[in-house]
Design an enzyme around this catalytic site. Sequence first.
Site, PDB file in Angstrom:
ATOM      1  N   CYS A   1       0.858  -1.253   0.034  1.00 33.83           N
ATOM      2  CA  CYS A   1       0.024   0.027  -0.097  1.00 33.83           C
ATOM      3  C   CYS A   1       0.847   1.156  -0.063  1.00 33.83           C
ATOM      4  O   CYS A   1       1.338   1.435  -0.899  1.00 33.83           O
ATOM      5  CB  CYS A   1      -1.038  -0.112   1.240  1.00 33.83           C
ATOM      6  SG  CYS A   1      -2.424   0.820   0.716  1.00 33.83           S
TER       7      CYS A   1
ATOM      8  N   GLU B   1      -1.618  -9.313   3.500  1.00 35.14           N
ATOM      9  CA  GLU B   1      -1.441  -9.686   4.574  1.00 35.14           C
ATOM     10  C   GLU B   1      -2.899 -10.143   5.470  1.00 35.14           C
ATOM     11  O   GLU B   1      -2.808 -10.945   6.109  1.00 35.14           O
ATOM     12  CB  GLU B   1      -0.571  -8.870   5.481  1.00 35.14           C
ATOM     13  CG  GLU B   1      -1.405  -7.524   6.114  1.00 35.14           C
ATOM     14  CD  GLU B   1      -1.228  -6.259   5.026  1.00 35.14           C
ATOM     15  OE1 GLU B   1      -1.156  -6.693   4.017  1.00 35.14           O
ATOM     16  OE2 GLU B   1      -1.455  -5.045   5.564  1.00 35.14           O
TER      17      GLU B   1
ATOM     18  N   HIS C   1      -3.772  -4.977   0.400  1.00 31.75           N
ATOM     19  CA  HIS C   1      -3.106  -5.526   1.589  1.00 31.75           C
ATOM     20  C   HIS C   1      -3.365  -7.179   1.510  1.00 31.75           C
ATOM     21  O   HIS C   1      -4.140  -7.744   2.210  1.00 31.75           O
ATOM     22  CB  HIS C   1      -3.828  -5.118   2.760  1.00 31.75           C
ATOM     23  CG  HIS C   1      -3.660  -3.598   3.004  1.00 31.75           C
ATOM     24  ND1 HIS C   1      -2.648  -3.278   4.045  1.00 31.75           N
ATOM     25  CD2 HIS C   1      -4.362  -2.702   2.599  1.00 31.75           C
ATOM     26  CE1 HIS C   1      -2.610  -1.809   4.055  1.00 31.75           C
ATOM     27  NE2 HIS C   1      -3.632  -1.507   3.292  1.00 31.75           N
TER      28      HIS C   1
HETATM   29  N1  GLN Z   1      -1.946   6.890   2.793  1.00 31.32           N
HETATM   30  C1  GLN Z   1      -2.176   5.899   1.527  1.00 31.32           C
HETATM   31  C2  GLN Z   1      -3.595   6.226   1.031  1.00 31.32           C
HETATM   32  O1  GLN Z   1      -4.455   6.471   1.604  1.00 31.32           O
HETATM   33  C3  GLN Z   1      -1.827   4.394   1.815  1.00 31.32           C
HETATM   34  C4  GLN Z   1      -2.871   3.834   2.656  1.00 31.32           C
HETATM   35  C5  GLN Z   1      -2.098   2.438   3.141  1.00 31.32           C
HETATM   36  O2  GLN Z   1      -0.876   2.349   3.274  1.00 31.32           O
HETATM   37  N2  GLN Z   1      -3.241   1.570   3.910  1.00 31.32           N
HETATM   38  O3  GLN Z   1      -3.572   5.716  -0.235  1.00 31.32           O
END
Ligand code: GLN
Length: 537
Positions: free
Chosen positions: A384, A512, A510
């Site tokens: 992410c 994980e 994600h």
């Molecule tokens: N801050 C970033 C976004 O909002 C990544 C979010 C995250 O790592 N879950 O896109």
Amino acid sequence: MASAKYIFVTGGVTSSLGKGIIAASLGNLLQARGYRVTIQKFDPYINIDPGTLNPYEHGECYVTEDGAETDLDLGHYERFLNIQTSQANNVTTGRIYNNVITKERRGDYLGKTVQVIPHITDEIKHNVYRLGETGNYDIVITEIGGCVGDIESLPFIEAVRQAKFEVGESNCIVVHLTLVPYLKAAKELKTKPTQHSVKQLLEAGIQPDILVCRAEKSIPNDIRKKLALFCNVQLNSVIEALDAETIYDVPLHMRKEKLDERVLTKLRLPHKEQPNIDDWREFLGRLKNPTNEVTIGLVGKYVELPDAYKSIAEAFIHAGAHLECKVNIQWISSETINAKSARRSLSDLDGVLVAPGFGERGIEGKIETIKYVRENNIPFFGICLGMQCAVVEFARNVLNLEGAASTELNKETQHPVIDLMEDQKSIEDYGGTMRLGAYDCKLAKGSKAYSAYGKAKIQERHRHRYEFNNNYLKDFENAGMKAVGLNPDSGLVEIVEIPEHPYFVGTQFHPELKSTVMNPHPIFVSFISAVVKNQRK
Ligand code: GLN
């Protein structure tokens, strides 16, 4: 007869006794006997969900398939039971009150005074029965967050009392988790805190059926007898829960103490066959007898509280066990990394994971980390925000786009290589408004991701607002960073890779969150295998 049987798990004496792990372990054993089980968690705080909570406050926010932002205990439920949970599996005081107030404004209460009892407690019970009434489960386990006696949890405890009365003795039981501390000076295990917390439950009208006692030392029979006598439970319903080497030992400990048998007897359910836990044992065997060992640097900004990255740490355990490889995690604060310190901090690592996150703090350290691992051929996995930083780093240092950034960090940048999605631009509320939950992704044949999954169509969970800016896609691909996973409907970039690098993979989603003991996540497995391979060079 009730359509499902209900087990409530309450906690006393202190928090952090591991109610979530006990609930998940019990669920695991009942499932291993052939029962269809789900687990839900009720959190007594007033936030509608933990999505807006600082990870330092409450650990990781776990996202379900249907896009609910939930408590990290739901991660344990999914990892232990290999099931998927949903919004219905996590309910807070805030949500309960929100529902009741919405109904009140709609006029549903027909002019009645709306009160904690019966309206709030009815709403709580409605949320307890909701999963049971789907017909999908034989047993619903409900973990009540917090400790008995907390002001906040009173309506939940009252709802448990009512539910027990409503569905009847043999359809509903209460398992109470307590602490039996060992006093070194007296060389004694003490039962008084447990007695007090059971008394508090009794004051609320609840007699616990089973006591699970956390202890540092084995609880001898005379102490068990004392607990049974003072707390009004049968002797074989006093279950000992000693500190475990790993949380994944707990189902076996509970099996040894016959928690599952006691529960089934109390619920008057057939014991069926012995629980089939061979696969679980095999997993533990591989986990505890590794043939390789690697050290991964986890670079993030919440590293002082490893619970903030719970699912990532667990996914490493699953993948490591699968490969018989011990994965040590070195927690590295991204704020400590700069161009000068990068070599010192990173050169000894076998691989690096750059973690998800929000906001500006620690970003430049993440970007420096990625520059170092990209240039020095250290296996890299970005999740992410970690993937977004990899894109920014590549833009700045390979495409030479000076000042390239994500607009999360610099709204004025000339090169917004990561930018807000169009439909996010008008959103003002923070809670529940990100791109959340499972979305499709199509993988490019020949990519590392494709060979990890062994198929082209996958679904992974999201929690973010910002995206790869497709206006730059061609430039990236020409320079060697490929978009190998795309959302088939929107064209949004889901995975980037640098094929020339030993292992350089960034995922916008994600992974994980979908790793379980029985299904270690393919990308984590492919990352660790690449790390092992690279180590041997
Ligand atoms: N801050 C970033 C976004 O909002 C990544 C979010 C995250 O790592 N879950 O896109």
